[in-house]
Design a protein around this motif. Structure first.
Motif, PDB file in Angstrom:
ATOM      1  N   LEU A  42       0.831  -1.200   0.000  1.00 52.35           N
ATOM      2  CA  LEU A  42       0.000   0.000   0.000  1.00 52.35           C
ATOM      3  C   LEU A  42       0.871   1.257   0.000  1.00 52.35           C
ATOM      4  CD1 LEU A  42      -2.852   1.271   0.258  1.00 52.35           C
ATOM      5  CD2 LEU A  42      -2.556   1.123   2.745  1.00 52.35           C
ATOM      6  N   ILE A  43       1.890   1.235   0.815  1.00 50.39           N
ATOM      7  CA  ILE A  43       2.838   2.344   0.891  1.00 50.39           C
ATOM      8  C   ILE A  43       3.728   2.301  -0.354  1.00 50.39           C
ATOM      9  CG2 ILE A  43       4.707   3.343   2.262  1.00 50.39           C
ATOM     10  CD1 ILE A  43       3.427   1.862   4.696  1.00 50.39           C
ATOM     11  N   THR A  44       4.088   3.462  -0.883  1.00 52.75           N
ATOM     12  CA  THR A  44       4.857   3.498  -2.126  1.00 52.75           C
ATOM     13  C   THR A  44       6.247   4.093  -1.922  1.00 52.75           C
ATOM     14  OG1 THR A  44       3.813   5.624  -2.650  1.00 52.75           O
ATOM     15  CG2 THR A  44       2.841   3.646  -3.618  1.00 52.75           C
ATOM     16  N   ILE A  45       7.191   3.644  -2.760  1.00 54.61           N
ATOM     17  CA  ILE A  45       8.545   4.187  -2.762  1.00 54.61           C
ATOM     18  C   ILE A  45       8.583   5.339  -3.763  1.00 54.61           C
ATOM     19  CG2 ILE A  45      10.981   3.718  -3.214  1.00 54.61           C
ATOM     20  CD1 ILE A  45      10.404   0.765  -2.605  1.00 54.61           C
ATOM     21  N   VAL A  46       8.745   6.528  -3.242  1.00 53.25           N
ATOM     22  CA  VAL A  46       8.834   7.715  -4.097  1.00 53.25           C
ATOM     23  C   VAL A  46       9.860   8.680  -3.503  1.00 53.25           C
ATOM     24  CG1 VAL A  46       6.429   7.552  -4.904  1.00 53.25           C
ATOM     25  CG2 VAL A  46       6.973   8.925  -2.887  1.00 53.25           C
ATOM     26  N   THR A  47      10.333   9.594  -4.338  1.00 50.89           N
ATOM     27  CA  THR A  47      11.282  10.607  -3.861  1.00 50.89           C
ATOM     28  C   THR A  47      10.596  11.628  -2.970  1.00 50.89           C
ATOM     29  OG1 THR A  47      12.520  10.345  -5.914  1.00 50.89           O
ATOM     30  CG2 THR A  47      13.003  12.299  -4.610  1.00 50.89           C
ATOM     31  N   ASN A  76      -1.186  -2.535   8.852  1.00 48.17           N
ATOM     32  CA  ASN A  76      -1.221  -3.878   8.273  1.00 48.17           C
ATOM     33  C   ASN A  76      -0.182  -4.044   7.163  1.00 48.17           C
ATOM     34  OD1 ASN A  76      -3.279  -4.752   9.958  1.00 48.17           O
ATOM     35  ND2 ASN A  76      -4.915  -4.168   8.527  1.00 48.17           N
ATOM     36  N   ASP A  77       0.022  -3.001   6.382  1.00 46.66           N
ATOM     37  CA  ASP A  77       1.027  -3.070   5.324  1.00 46.66           C
ATOM     38  C   ASP A  77       2.434  -3.173   5.919  1.00 46.66           C
ATOM     39  OD1 ASP A  77       1.859  -3.155   2.665  1.00 46.66           O
ATOM     40  OD2 ASP A  77       2.147  -0.987   2.583  1.00 46.66           O
ATOM     41  N   ILE A  78       2.679  -2.387   6.937  1.00 45.11           N
ATOM     42  CA  ILE A  78       3.995  -2.428   7.598  1.00 45.11           C
ATOM     43  C   ILE A  78       4.234  -3.798   8.228  1.00 45.11           C
ATOM     44  CG2 ILE A  78       5.319  -1.492   9.545  1.00 45.11           C
ATOM     45  CD1 ILE A  78       3.945   1.229   8.913  1.00 45.11           C
ATOM     46  N   LYS A  79       3.221  -4.346   8.862  1.00 49.00           N
ATOM     47  CA  LYS A  79       3.354  -5.644   9.525  1.00 49.00           C
ATOM     48  C   LYS A  79       3.673  -6.752   8.523  1.00 49.00           C
ATOM     49  CE  LYS A  79       0.250  -4.480  13.362  1.00 49.00           C
ATOM     50  NZ  LYS A  79      -1.116  -4.694  13.949  1.00 49.00           N
ATOM     51  N   GLN A  80       2.972  -6.773   7.390  1.00 52.29           N
ATOM     52  CA  GLN A  80       3.223  -7.861   6.420  1.00 52.29           C
ATOM     53  C   GLN A  80       4.610  -7.720   5.807  1.00 52.29           C
ATOM     54  OE1 GLN A  80       3.461  -7.872   2.892  1.00 52.29           O
ATOM     55  NE2 GLN A  80       3.386  -5.630   2.692  1.00 52.29           N
ATOM     56  N   CYS A 118       4.340   7.306   1.998  1.00 56.05           N
ATOM     57  CA  CYS A 118       5.425   6.895   1.113  1.00 56.05           C
ATOM     58  C   CYS A 118       6.691   6.656   1.932  1.00 56.05           C
ATOM     59  CB  CYS A 118       5.672   7.932   0.023  1.00 56.05           C
ATOM     60  SG  CYS A 118       6.021   9.596   0.624  1.00 56.05           S
ATOM     61  N   VAL A 119       7.663   6.014   1.303  1.00 58.01           N
ATOM     62  CA  VAL A 119       8.864   5.603   2.011  1.00 58.01           C
ATOM     63  C   VAL A 119      10.074   5.809   1.107  1.00 58.01           C
ATOM     64  CG1 VAL A 119       8.758   3.186   1.265  1.00 58.01           C
ATOM     65  CG2 VAL A 119       9.805   3.752   3.478  1.00 58.01           C
ATOM     66  N   LEU A 120      11.237   6.022   1.744  1.00 62.13           N
ATOM     67  CA  LEU A 120      12.461   6.282   0.996  1.00 62.13           C
ATOM     68  C   LEU A 120      13.657   5.816   1.821  1.00 62.13           C
ATOM     69  CD1 LEU A 120      13.274   7.966  -1.676  1.00 62.13           C
ATOM     70  CD2 LEU A 120      13.939   9.742  -0.066  1.00 62.13           C
ATOM     71  N   HIS A 121      14.710   5.390   1.144  1.00 63.40           N
ATOM     72  CA  HIS A 121      15.973   5.063   1.812  1.00 63.40           C
ATOM     73  C   HIS A 121      16.979   6.154   1.426  1.00 63.40           C
ATOM     74  CE1 HIS A 121      19.835   2.695   2.287  1.00 63.40           C
ATOM     75  NE2 HIS A 121      19.289   2.650   3.488  1.00 63.40           N
ATOM     76  N   PRO A 122      17.139   7.189   2.271  1.00 68.34           N
ATOM     77  CA  PRO A 122      17.934   8.366   1.892  1.00 68.34           C
ATOM     78  C   PRO A 122      19.356   8.058   1.445  1.00 68.34           C
ATOM     79  CG  PRO A 122      16.648   8.834   3.853  1.00 68.34           C
ATOM     80  CD  PRO A 122      16.488   7.366   3.577  1.00 68.34           C
ATOM     81  N   ALA A 123      20.030   7.111   2.119  1.00 65.46           N
ATOM     82  CA  ALA A 123      21.417   6.819   1.753  1.00 65.46           C
ATOM     83  C   ALA A 123      21.532   6.320   0.323  1.00 65.46           C
ATOM     84  CB  ALA A 123      22.003   5.798   2.724  1.00 65.46           C
TER      85      ALA A 123
END
Length: 426
Positions: free
Chosen positions: A364-369, A418-422, A377-382
């Protein structure tokens, strides 16, 4: 618009005040130019002797109405929209710095801003010294030089989420006769008003919570009107001595508390042209009308998720200033008692690679800048926004290699959990 009105009302009502027969909703003045009847009328505008509109690169009625709304929310005297938050940061500093000058900046800083200050502005002959924002006054003061023109910090740093001690930074800046400039993007004026704690100029990336829907890139600069430029005239010749490009006009003498924004508009926007489009300003205004509602939901959702992450054994650490055991909890309660923002940073046991795998399994959560809009949304800054920085620079900026930046939106919090848990279970 009365300054006594509450922020909720200002979000909806400030900026655009229609007269009889005019549109109730702020119009889009989608025009590059504006008509006048005589050459003299136009000439007076070019000489800054009259106020008005003649070319949208400098000013536009739609933009000015939105800038006025943000200015009212911050409690300032004047504001100016720019094409992006990066442009706002650049203009805010370049407005009082020139080649040979220096400024001091908190090291807890967005990666793009770090690069702008440390690399690009250095090419223009403007140097910066980064300081640990948590260091004592004496250590920060040691970074100042005779040619230092300002102190800069982010209210809540992106992505390290360190809370700036605004009063301390204002005290240090004013002791050295320079203004404090604060990027207030993450808390917005709904949750923090830096002018009330001594800041002199506030900057926003309006692309984030203010727009709120990831539809329009933009920035804004707001001046408090409180810094006495003439008291330190030798430090700020651009504001306090005649500008030959305007027939010897001196901004502080001609415009008083409006000097800083007038110079930024009449000089920098004239020459560099990073204007926000009227269409984007219109979209920004729609976002501002619900800012006070959305910020509550962002903060409520983020608090719930931060508490869950803190209790999960698979999570190595969580950084959110709403958690009572957070290093910045006391400062957050002082400056942002009603909530901070919807951004959380955390890391998983297993380090950088496991953090990346977690991101690859969310649904459900998306990877975006992007960060700080209605969608989670989520990002890995490094790996993304800060990838141009060395490991040493990452750590100096408070960015751990395993850091996950989670921007919590306004969806149902149970769906997000729920998305984070899975993803954690995978």
């Amino acid at each position: 618009m009365s300054e006594k009105l509450k922020p909720e009302t200002l979000c909806v009502q400030a900026g655009w005040q229609p007269k009889k027969g005019e549109p109730r909703v702020l119009p889009i003045y989608q025009s590059t130019t504006f008509k006048y009847d005589t050459s003299e009328q136009m000439a007076r505008l070019f000489d800054l002797e009259d106020s008005g509109y003649f070319y949208t690169r400098l000013q536009n009625p739609t933009n000015d109405a939105v800038a006025a709304k943000i200015t009212a929310l911050e409690g300032g005297v004047a504001g100016m929209l720019t094409s992006s938050g990066q442009a706002a940061n650049f203009y805010a500093i370049f407005n009082i710095c020139q080649a040979g000058d220096h400024f001091v900046c908190s090291s807890a800083l967005y990666g793009g801003t770090f690069n702008l200050f440390a690399v690009t502005m250095k090419k223009l002959g403007i140097e910066v010294t980064f300081v640990n924002p948590d260091a004592p006054d004496e250590e920060i003061s040691a970074a100042f030089r005779p040619n230092t023109k300002l102190l800069f910090g982010e209210t809540i740093s992106n992505p390290s989420l360190e809370v700036l001690d605004i009063e301390k930074f204002a005290r240090i800046a004013h002791h050295h006769g320079v203004p404090l400039l604060v990027d207030n993007t993450f808390p917005t004026p709904i949750n923090c008003r830096p002018f009330e704690w001594g800041a002199d100029v506030v900057i926003h990336s309006t692309t984030k919570y203010m727009d709120g829907h990831a539809t329009a890139v933009g920035g804004c600069i707001v001046d408090s009107g409180n810094f006495d430029w003439d008291a330190y005239a030798e430090k700020f010749p651009g504001l306090c001595t005649p500008d030959e490009s305007y027939h010897g006009l001196t901004y502080t003498k001609a415009f008083g508390k409006g000097a800083y924004i007038t110079k930024a508009t009449a000089q920098l926007m004239r020459d560099l042209g990073s204007i926000q489009s009227p269409q984007n300003a219109f979209l920004l205004n729609i976002g501002l009308e619900t800012l006070h509602l959305r910020m509550k939901q962002h903060c409520s959702n983020a608090q719930t998720i931060a508490e869950f992450l803190e209790s999960d054994d698979r999570v190595a650490w969580v950084n959110y200033c709403g958690l009572p055991d957070n290093k910045y909890y006391a400062l957050a309660q002082k400056y942002m008692p009603n909530g901070s923002c919807g951004v959380i940073s955390f890391g998983l046991k297993g380090g950088r690679e496991r953090s990346i795998r977690f991101m690859d399994h969310i649904k459900l959560i998306t990877i975006v800048t992007h960060v700080a809009d209605a969608r989670t949304c989520v990002l890995h800054p490094a790996s993304h926004t800060h990838r141009q920085m060395t490991d040493e620079q990452l750590l100096e900026a408070g960015v751990r290699p395993d850091l996950i930046r989670l921007s919590v939106g306004i969806e149902n919090v149970e769906d997000l959990l729920n998305d984070i848990k899975q993803a954690l279970e995978v």
